[in-house]
Write a protein that holds these residues in place. Structure first.
Motif, short mmCIF file in Angstrom:
data_model
loop_
_atom_site.label_atom_id
_atom_site.label_comp_id
_atom_site.label_asym_id
_atom_site.label_seq_id
_atom_site.Cartn_x
_atom_site.Cartn_y
_atom_site.Cartn_z
N GLU A 152 0.83 -1.21 0.00
CA GLU A 152 0.00 0.00 0.00
C GLU A 152 0.87 1.25 0.00
N LYS A 153 1.99 1.20 0.69
CA LYS A 153 2.90 2.35 0.74
C LYS A 153 3.43 2.68 -0.66
N VAL A 154 3.81 1.67 -1.41
CA VAL A 154 4.31 1.88 -2.76
C VAL A 154 3.21 2.47 -3.65
N ARG A 155 2.00 1.93 -3.54
CA ARG A 155 0.90 2.45 -4.36
C ARG A 155 0.58 3.89 -3.99
N ARG A 156 0.58 4.21 -2.71
CA ARG A 156 0.28 5.58 -2.30
C ARG A 156 1.31 6.55 -2.84
N ARG A 157 2.58 6.16 -2.77
CA ARG A 157 3.63 7.03 -3.30
C ARG A 157 3.49 7.19 -4.81
N ALA A 158 3.19 6.10 -5.49
CA ALA A 158 3.02 6.18 -6.94
C ALA A 158 1.84 7.08 -7.30
N MET A 159 0.76 6.96 -6.56
CA MET A 159 -0.45 7.73 -6.83
C MET A 159 -0.18 9.23 -6.70
N TRP A 160 0.44 9.65 -5.60
CA TRP A 160 0.64 11.08 -5.38
C TRP A 160 1.81 11.62 -6.20
N THR A 161 2.76 10.78 -6.54
CA THR A 161 3.82 11.21 -7.45
C THR A 161 3.23 11.48 -8.83
N ALA A 162 2.35 10.58 -9.29
CA ALA A 162 1.69 10.78 -10.58
C ALA A 162 0.88 12.07 -10.58
N VAL A 165 3.34 15.08 -10.80
CA VAL A 165 3.91 15.21 -12.14
C VAL A 165 2.88 15.80 -13.10
N HIS A 166 1.65 15.31 -13.00
CA HIS A 166 0.60 15.79 -13.91
C HIS A 166 0.29 17.27 -13.65
N LEU A 167 0.16 17.66 -12.40
CA LEU A 167 -0.15 19.05 -12.10
C LEU A 167 0.99 19.98 -12.51
N ALA A 168 2.23 19.52 -12.35
CA ALA A 168 3.36 20.34 -12.79
C ALA A 168 3.33 20.55 -14.30
N LEU A 169 3.03 19.49 -15.04
CA LEU A 169 2.92 19.60 -16.49
C LEU A 169 1.79 20.54 -16.89
N LEU A 170 0.65 20.41 -16.20
CA LEU A 170 -0.48 21.31 -16.48
C LEU A 170 -0.11 22.76 -16.23
N ALA A 171 0.61 23.01 -15.13
CA ALA A 171 1.01 24.38 -14.81
C ALA A 171 1.90 24.96 -15.90
N VAL A 220 -0.67 10.14 -24.05
CA VAL A 220 0.73 10.37 -23.67
C VAL A 220 0.81 11.53 -22.69
N PHE A 221 0.18 12.63 -23.05
CA PHE A 221 0.18 13.80 -22.20
C PHE A 221 -0.47 13.53 -20.84
N SER A 222 -1.55 12.75 -20.83
CA SER A 222 -2.31 12.54 -19.60
C SER A 222 -1.97 11.23 -18.90
N PHE A 223 -0.85 10.60 -19.25
CA PHE A 223 -0.52 9.30 -18.68
C PHE A 223 -0.45 9.35 -17.15
N ALA A 224 0.19 10.37 -16.59
CA ALA A 224 0.29 10.47 -15.13
C ALA A 224 -1.09 10.63 -14.51
N LEU A 225 -1.99 11.36 -15.16
CA LEU A 225 -3.35 11.50 -14.66
C LEU A 225 -4.07 10.15 -14.69
N LEU A 226 -3.87 9.39 -15.76
CA LEU A 226 -4.50 8.07 -15.84
C LEU A 226 -4.04 7.17 -14.70
N VAL A 227 -2.74 7.19 -14.41
CA VAL A 227 -2.22 6.38 -13.31
C VAL A 227 -2.86 6.81 -11.99
N PHE A 228 -2.94 8.11 -11.76
CA PHE A 228 -3.55 8.62 -10.52
C PHE A 228 -5.00 8.18 -10.41
#
Length: 391
Positions: A152-162, A165-171, A220-228
């Protein structure tokens, strides 16, 4: 990952509401609320990349038609796509839990399912609709399937990292859009307008293949959002958000309160901000409102606010979601493009009412067709093909 899952904790909530099927049905019809404007616009699929789908300004020109179109598109754009993505994550978590209960290895045969979905999406992209979501879902599902076998710890980190990354790209993209705002709008490419208004089916297929890299930029652009959103679906499922329990009802109430309370003003702000904030609205604020939609629909089902015929229609579409997703785009293609009935060119410049009527007509057709089909069969046509191939 090849180890069996007999010792992995599994969600075992019972008495599930018909909520998941209803949500899937709403998501399918909701994505059509966005896509129908693509089919009906000059230049169609190519116009998406050229600013040809601009929503009218109801403040500058507050006619009934402009207000109706703006509200219609505001309620749908990006929200139901995000909802559909979350539900795909839920479905993946359910498959994982099913494998765990049977003591089977994970991901086991799931990569075959993802590969089949990718092939389905590729065929859909080439033959029907350039803005297909299935190919992106297939690739994302492979990563999330791997994460499901992690802690669960790995998934949580992956979720919030994604998410980060997505919000930074959007900005960055929003800042770039703001820096170039105010320039003249190109409008749809006349060659693309001609292609979709009078071109042959073969010419449209060739056009998609020639421009594959550009037309496949969204996943491609929204891949991090899809993961989240996939991982959000996993978390909601494991928390019991879709079950007929007291805990499930409390979660749905919180989803509605937070999703609508924050999502509506944020989406309104991005909509009023103009074209420069389009990406931030569709891919940033819209998923938050999608969470609110899920909670609100859940509350409505809990309290029997939705008439039974509507619940039955949405549930039928939800049970045949893959078939209905492809069918709605196929119907719009045949109705709108020049090699079909050519309605897009026929009604060009006549206002939004025919487009909203087209959405309603296709939606009713899907509801009636899926309901009649399920009276004789237990799954949709494409769902049956998938099961046959993967069995």
């Amino acid at each position: 990952m090849a180890d069996t899952l007999t010792t992995v904790p599994v969600s075992r909530t019972s008495a599930r509401l018909p909520l998941l099927d209803v949500l899937r049905g709403a998501a399918i019809l909701g994505t059509l609320m966005t896509n129908v404007w693509i089919f009906a616009s000059p230049g169609s699929e190519w116009a998406v990349l050229q600013g040809g789908l601009t929503t009218p300004d109801p403040v500058a020109d507050p006619t009934v038609a402009n207000i109706a179109e703006s509200v219609f598109r505001f309620l749908a754009d990006g929200k139901f796509l995000a909802l559909l993505t979350v539900l795909f994550g839920v479905g993946l978590a359910i498959q994982y839990d099913s494998a765990a209960r049977r003591g089977e290895p994970w991901p086991g045969r799931y990569p075959r399912r993802a590969a089949f979905l990718f092939v389905e999406g590729t065929v859909h992209f080439v033959l029907v609709f350039a803005w297909d979501v299935l190919m992106g879902y297939a690739v994302t599902a492979l990563l999330v399937a791997w994460l499901l076998a992690r802690s669960e710890k790995v998934r949580r980190r992956a979720m919030w990292t994604a998410a980060a990354v997505h919000l930074a790209l959007l900005a960055l993209l929003t800042l770039a859009a703001l820096s170039t705002a105010g320039g003249p709008s190109k409008g749809p490419d006349p060659a693309a307008v001609e292609l979709y208004a009078r071109g042959s089916y073969g010419e449209q297929i060739a056009f998609r293949l020639e421009n594959l890299a550009v037309l496949r930029i969204e996943p491609v652009f929204s891949f991090a959002l899809l993961v989240f959103l996939f991982l959000l679906g996993v978390r909601l499922h494991r928390a019991g958000a879709f079950t007929d329990t007291g805990a499930g009802r409390r979660i749905r109430a919180r989803m509605a309160a937070w999703g609508l309370g924050l999502g509506l003003p944020l989406n309104a702000a991005t909509a009023l901000g103009g074209d420069a904030f389009f990406l931030l609205g569709r891919y940033g604020a819209a998923p938050l409102l999608a969470v609110g939609y899920m909670g609100l629909i859940g509350i409505a089902l809990d309290r029997l606010w939705i008439p039974r015929p509507v619940t039955t229609a949405l549930g039928s579409i939800g049970r045949t979601a893959l078939t209905c997703y492809v069918a709605q785009n196929l119907l719009c293609m045949l109705l709108c493009y020049g090699f079909g009935l050519g309605l897009a060119a026929e009604f060009a410049g006549t206002g939004p009412w025919w487009v909203m009527g087209l959405w309603a007509g296709v939606g009713l057709t899907l509801a009636a067709g899926s309901w009649l089909w399920l009276r004789r069969f237990d799954r949709g046509p494409l769902e049956s093909v998938q099961r046959f191939v993967l069995r």
